[in-house]
Write a protein that holds these residues in place. Structure first.
Motif, mmCIF file in Angstrom:
data_model
loop_
_atom_site.group_PDB
_atom_site.id
_atom_site.type_symbol
_atom_site.label_atom_id
_atom_site.label_comp_id
_atom_site.label_asym_id
_atom_site.label_seq_id
_atom_site.Cartn_x
_atom_site.Cartn_y
_atom_site.Cartn_z
ATOM 1 N N ARG A 286 8.698 -0.570 5.772
ATOM 2 C CA ARG A 286 10.000 0.009 6.087
ATOM 3 C C ARG A 286 11.120 -0.650 5.269
ATOM 4 N NH1 ARG A 286 12.623 4.305 8.834
ATOM 5 N NH2 ARG A 286 14.783 3.727 8.640
ATOM 6 N N GLY A 287 10.970 -1.940 4.997
ATOM 7 C CA GLY A 287 12.010 -2.692 4.302
ATOM 8 C C GLY A 287 12.360 -2.025 2.987
ATOM 9 N N GLY A 288 13.646 -2.046 2.660
ATOM 10 C CA GLY A 288 14.074 -1.451 1.401
ATOM 11 C C GLY A 288 14.079 0.063 1.445
ATOM 12 N N GLN A 289 13.649 0.632 2.590
ATOM 13 C CA GLN A 289 13.513 2.094 2.730
ATOM 14 C C GLN A 289 12.982 2.735 1.444
ATOM 15 O OE1 GLN A 289 17.369 2.348 4.285
ATOM 16 N NE2 GLN A 289 18.432 2.576 2.367
ATOM 17 N N ILE A 290 11.762 2.319 1.085
ATOM 18 C CA ILE A 290 11.172 2.725 -0.186
ATOM 19 C C ILE A 290 10.428 4.052 -0.100
ATOM 20 C CG2 ILE A 290 10.897 0.304 -0.806
ATOM 21 C CD1 ILE A 290 7.906 0.611 -0.245
ATOM 22 N N ALA A 291 10.378 4.638 1.102
ATOM 23 C CA ALA A 291 9.489 5.778 1.332
ATOM 24 C C ALA A 291 9.808 7.003 0.478
ATOM 25 C CB ALA A 291 9.507 6.167 2.810
ATOM 26 N N VAL A 292 11.076 7.178 0.091
ATOM 27 C CA VAL A 292 11.396 8.338 -0.743
ATOM 28 C C VAL A 292 11.150 8.015 -2.215
ATOM 29 C CG1 VAL A 292 13.227 9.902 -1.493
ATOM 30 C CG2 VAL A 292 13.048 9.254 0.916
ATOM 31 N N ALA A 293 11.536 6.802 -2.609
ATOM 32 C CA ALA A 293 11.364 6.426 -4.018
ATOM 33 C C ALA A 293 9.891 6.276 -4.370
ATOM 34 C CB ALA A 293 12.119 5.130 -4.308
ATOM 35 N N GLY B 211 3.840 6.968 -2.207
ATOM 36 C CA GLY B 211 2.433 6.575 -2.314
ATOM 37 C C GLY B 211 2.266 5.081 -2.136
ATOM 38 N N TYR B 212 3.149 4.327 -2.746
ATOM 39 C CA TYR B 212 3.093 2.870 -2.638
ATOM 40 C C TYR B 212 3.353 2.445 -1.191
ATOM 41 C CZ TYR B 212 4.768 -1.945 -3.088
ATOM 42 O OH TYR B 212 4.978 -3.281 -2.904
ATOM 43 N N ALA B 213 4.304 3.107 -0.540
ATOM 44 C CA ALA B 213 4.596 2.780 0.859
ATOM 45 C C ALA B 213 3.359 3.010 1.728
ATOM 46 C CB ALA B 213 5.773 3.619 1.366
ATOM 47 N N ARG B 214 2.654 4.108 1.471
ATOM 48 C CA ARG B 214 1.440 4.381 2.256
ATOM 49 C C ARG B 214 0.376 3.311 2.013
ATOM 50 N NH1 ARG B 214 2.634 9.842 1.272
ATOM 51 N NH2 ARG B 214 1.468 9.780 -0.675
ATOM 52 N N GLU B 215 0.282 2.864 0.768
ATOM 53 C CA GLU B 215 -0.696 1.828 0.450
ATOM 54 C C GLU B 215 -0.403 0.538 1.210
ATOM 55 O OE1 GLU B 215 -1.703 0.503 -3.624
ATOM 56 O OE2 GLU B 215 -1.483 2.644 -4.062
ATOM 57 N N ILE B 216 0.876 0.198 1.280
ATOM 58 C CA ILE B 216 1.254 -1.010 2.023
ATOM 59 C C ILE B 216 0.789 -0.885 3.463
ATOM 60 C CG2 ILE B 216 3.202 -2.349 2.929
ATOM 61 C CD1 ILE B 216 4.767 -1.755 0.486
ATOM 62 N N VAL B 217 1.097 0.264 4.081
ATOM 63 C CA VAL B 217 0.743 0.446 5.482
ATOM 64 C C VAL B 217 -0.771 0.289 5.660
ATOM 65 C CG1 VAL B 217 0.789 2.044 7.433
ATOM 66 C CG2 VAL B 217 2.701 1.988 5.842
ATOM 67 N N LYS B 218 -1.499 0.912 4.757
ATOM 68 C CA LYS B 218 -2.952 0.861 4.851
ATOM 69 C C LYS B 218 -3.456 -0.581 4.800
ATOM 70 C CE LYS B 218 -6.436 3.049 2.374
ATOM 71 N NZ LYS B 218 -6.720 3.756 1.131
ATOM 72 N N SER B 219 -2.881 -1.352 3.899
ATOM 73 C CA SER B 219 -3.365 -2.728 3.776
ATOM 74 C C SER B 219 -2.978 -3.554 5.003
ATOM 75 C CB SER B 219 -2.871 -3.350 2.472
ATOM 76 O OG SER B 219 -1.751 -4.172 2.706
ATOM 77 N N ARG B 220 -1.828 -3.266 5.605
ATOM 78 C CA ARG B 220 -1.421 -4.026 6.796
ATOM 79 C C ARG B 220 -2.328 -3.715 7.980
ATOM 80 N NH1 ARG B 220 0.649 -5.539 2.914
ATOM 81 N NH2 ARG B 220 2.877 -5.680 2.462
#
Ligand code: SF4
Ligand code: SF4
Ligand code: SF4
Ligand SMILES: [Zn+2]
Lengths: 65, 798
Positions: free
Chosen positions: B613-620, B623-632
């Protein structure tokens, strides 16, 4: 009664919309393409598949420019 | 917020250890790149490995036998088990390599003449280096044969074989003469290397090992063109060879530009590594006794951890993902900020900059605390100020922030009663109530019972503006908070969200604050026995949106009725809690007190990671945001307990059972609760405001005044709402579009389907609604949404 499946009608003017050159702008760049417009009031019609394909591509391109 | 442009890239990575040599390399007289060599061995590229060794040491046969391997003394493995045996690896290479003859360099001869006084190891090494560059070399020695003191250390056949092999493609002149005076030599030659051996002639010159202040250059003397090295300057045999090899560069520089100040090579390293990160792996024993077989060499090579500073790359998903070192990041960012100053694509790092979660982990793990996150934040702001950051990356979140701080969702009140000021002020943050209003009302009720002098402030801390690099908007939010805080008599803020805490600490440092959870703990108010929490459950109707998850076939139950077979959970520390050890402990205590067993996550406490969620990167970078979630969520199979509602809802939307600590403390929701969609998050904030007013101040909000839709009602079926959510479109945006179409008449009919289409630009976005009239009640202003979509491009309609 049958319709042209692509026919769209501007309800403001009750006119059948026609393909016309239309200008777009994003992040300081502008460009144009042909989309359906009302010949009277100029109202534009953009279907979702255009948004998801070409428009999305150009948006991404300009964001990374 | 830091002053923009205040931090240049160079400053940001000053002191970075990335280019520091490995411990072994720094200790090696030849500065041998051990990690690179060992990597070749691991690939079984023994010829390439031998070649690298040969290039570095000049005489592999001699050096492999005589080096007293200082690399092994400093090898980081000595602090774990045993040093990587470079001695055996190097010796084994002599056998493992099948091609050992040196390359013949096909260069034109150079007409500069260099005299070398002394044909011992240093002189020979210098001769070898100069010959390979095709200089005209003359070696002077008082002995008839070459080798000098090597004769005392190795059988003649051994060292001569090596010398002959290395010189097989080279020619030089050997003069059997003792030199007593340099003057005649200087007259005849362009440069001189004095390598007369231990106790040998110095010609009255001062030997220099690079530390000598008066003569700064490598192997330089005060006499122009005369260099000195090897045993005469105190070097041992291998150091002498290294001196001879390295002086070649200094001599060449002198010949080309007449300067004696080629810097001596670095003999130390600032590299820092924590041996605790290195797994035990005992030394490989050579089955043959004195040398490794190929397999054994590979095994020993694997023991080498290739010492290099890579903490940030290992821990930061962003740098690791992009494979960019801090210096590379800085170069890319600077090129992005100042396009046109460097060749290539000017704005390569825009999306990269907008993908930093500002989790702060890079700074924590960096041995010299380089803060890439801060550098990226400053760069982000600079890009925004230049108007070069795409608005789309942040608009949704900024609108959401504005909504939280609007009259529809925000609220500031002194405690119920007649007070005008208060001692404490509960600041739950905008997300908590957006997820479930009862989190806020239950916590506030508990707070009031322990600390009746507690007011309530509903709103956003401004983090979205900070993440968007929108300095003026951030100032506005903070100013507003400060004004209201002052009006309430400067109370201490009680935070539920670590990010809010961080924001206030950073930007409004004079506002005191504390966390909700330890307060509840101290007051014994955890409600573990169950409270009569005010209000009904949050807006529901999300069941069909529930993502697939491992517990799907189970009936959702309250958290205390055998939800978890073994009651094991993992506490997921939000990244903003990194520097809050007391908070982290208090949450663990509370979870344990509730009867759960804790299984620690690999990255917890000060290594806390961002949930994405940090940096609100989800629009920019979706795909990377989803990868982070998956790894967490993949780190442990157990449900997670967290104390940031963003973490909770993000994990839940990826199908991970997760609870907020308040779910446990007030028995609110089980770990399977579907996350609220964006529209519900909006509505929940509106509900929270009215619920709080009603529950604590006995007031009701007049909802009618909020209705600006001209009586138009838009029904959005569940699957359509779900689709809107994926596109980050709010139901209210669709309502606005339809109301606009219906009141202006600007809409389009598809005669084939009878559906209407219309659009409206809201903010920068253009939204489209495809909808139909409610057939059952054709005379009313009721409509049903069929589909919604939006684009970032603006249509220039006029
Ligand atoms: S582990 Fe490898 S790179 Fe590190 S000091 Fe030892 S030999 Fe050198
Ligand atoms: S952790 Fe990264 S930024 Fe810090 S010194 Fe090492 S390479 Fe440089
Ligand atoms: S703040 Fe976090 S995401 Fe950003 S560069 Fe540092 S470690 Fe990476
Ligand atoms: Zn028209």
């Amino acid at each position: 009664m049958t319709h042209d499946p692509d026919e769209k009608i501007c309800l403001l003017c009750k006119k059948t919309m026609v393909k016309q050159k239309t200008d777009f702008a994003y992040l300081g760049h502008s460009f144009h393409t042909d989309v359906l417009r009302c010949p009277d009031c100029g109202q534009v019609y953009i279907p979702e598949d255009l948004v998801n394909s070409r428009m999305k591509e150009v948006e991404t391109l300009l964001e990374d420019k | 917020m830091p002053d923009s442009f205040a931090m240049s890239g160079k400053q940001a990575v000053r002191g970075c250890l990335r280019d520091e040599p490995a411990f072994c390399t720094a200790a090696c007289p030849f500065h041998l790149d051990v990690p690179a060599l060992v990597t070749k061995i691991e690939r079984k590229a023994f010829n390439a490995a031998f070649r690298a060794y040969q290039n570095a040491v000049g005489f592999p046969g001699i050096v492999s036998r005589l080096c007293d391997h200082p690399c092994q003394t400093v090898c980081i493995r000595t602090r774990v088990d045993q040093a990587v045996s470079m001695r055996l690896l190097e010796q084994s290479l002599l056998d493992l390599a099948t091609r050992t003859d040196p390359y013949a360099f096909n260069l034109p001869d150079k007409d500069r003449r260099i005299a070398i006084v002394g044909a011992g190891p240093a002189g020979l090494a210098c001769a070898l280096g100069l010959c390979r560059k095709k200089y005209d070399v003359t070696l002077f020695d008082r002995q008839k044969t070459v080798g000098g003191h090597l004769a005392d250390r190795l059988p003649e056949a051994v060292y001569l074989a090596d010398i002959h092999q290395q010189f097989m493609n080279e020619t030089y002149t050997l003069v059997h003469r003792e030199i007593r005076d340099l003057a005649p030599i200087l007259a005849e030659f362009d440069a001189v290397f004095v390598a007369t051996g231990a106790g040998g002639e110095t010609f009255g010159l001062v030997p220099d090992r690079g530390e000598n202040q008066a003569v700064p250059g490598a192997a330089a003397t005060a006499c122009p063109g005369v260099f000195m090295g090897g045993g005469v300057t105190g070097s041992n045999t291998c150091e002498a060879i290294a001196d001879g090899l390295s002086v070649v560069q200094a001599i060449e520089a002198y010949l080309k530009v007449g300067r004696m100040d080629t810097p001596a090579r670095q003999r130390s390293t600032r590299l820092k590594k924590d041996p605790a990160d290195i797994a035990l792996c005992p030394a490989t024993v050579p089955s043959g006794g004195t040398a490794y077989t190929g397999e054994e060499a590979v095994a020993e090579g694997r023991r080498c951890v290739k010492c290099v500073c890579d903490a940030c790359l290992r821990y930061c998903d962003l740098m690791g993902h992009a494979g960019k070192s801090p210096k590379k990041v800085v170069d890319d960012v600077e090129a992005t900020l100042h396009p046109g100053t460097l060749a290539g694509d000017g704005t390569i790092a825009k999306r990269f900059i907008a993908s930093c979660t500002h989790c702060g982990l890079c700074r924590t793990v960096c041995p010299v605390h380089i803060d890439m996150g801060e550098f990226l934040a400053v760069s982000h702001q600079a890009l925004v100020e230049k108007g070069a950051m795409p608005w789309a990356f942040h608009e949704f979140f900024l609108k959401d922030m504005d909504f939280s701080n609007s009259g529809r969702a925000a609220l500031v009140r002194p405690p119920p009663g007649n007070a005008e000021s208060c001692k404490y002020l509960f600041f739950p943050g905008c997300r908590l109530g957006a997820s479930d209003p009862r989190y806020v009302t239950a916590a506030y009720e508990a707070l009031l019972s322990a600390l009746p002098d507690t007011g309530l402030m509903l709103g956003c801390c401004g983090a979205p503006a900070r993440w968007a690099g929108e300095e003026p908007r951030l100032r506005d939010v903070l100013e507003n908070i400060r004004r209201q805080w002052e009006a309430l008599g400067r109370p201490a803020l009680v935070f539920a969200c670590p990010t809010c805490r961080q924001m206030i600490r950073r930007h409004l440092p004079d506002i005191p604050g504390t966390f909700l959870y330890p307060l509840l703990q101290d007051a014994g108010l955890t409600g573990l026995i169950g409270t009569k929490h005010p209000g009904p459950p949050p807006v529901s109707g999300m069941e069909s949106c529930s993502p697939a998850n491992p517990h799907e076939n189970r009936r959702p139950m309250p958290p205390f009725e055998g939800w978890f077979e073994d009651r094991t959970v993992c506490v997921f520390d939000p990244c903003a809690s990194r520097e809050e050890p007391a908070l982290q402990q208090s949450v663990r205590d509370l979870v344990t007190a509730a009867g759960y067993v804790l299984d620690p996550l690999p990255m917890e406490k000060h290594l806390a990671q961002c949930c994405s969620r940090g940096g609100q990167i989800a629009v920019a970078s979706p795909g990377y945001a989803r990868e982070i979630v998956k790894s967490r969520i993949g780190q442990r199979p157990h449900p997670y307990v967290t104390y940031c509602i963003n973490c909770r809802d993000i994990f839940a939307s990826a199908g991970k059972p997760a609870m907020h600590i308040l779910d446990i403390l007030f028995t609110l929701n089980g770990p399977d609760r579907p996350p609220p969609n964006l529209t519900q998050q909006h509505n929940n904030r509106v509900r929270l405001q009215s619920l709080a007013l009603e529950t604590f101040w006995n007031e009701t909000r007049d909802m009618a005044q909020m209705d600006s839709l001209n009586g138009i009602a838009l029904h959005i079926p569940e699957p359509v709402l779900e689709d809107l959510d994926k596109k980050m479109i709010l139901a209210s945006d669709m309502e606005t579009v339809v109301a606009h179409c219906e009141t202006t008449g600007r809409k389009i009919l598809d005669p084939e389907t009878g559906l209407f289409t219309g659009h409206l630009k809201i903010g920068h976005m253009t939204f489209w609604a495809l909808y139909r009239a409610d057939k059952s009640r054709p005379d009313t202003k009721r409509f049903e949404l069929v589909k919604g979509y939006g684009h970032r491009m603006e249509i220039l309609e006029e």
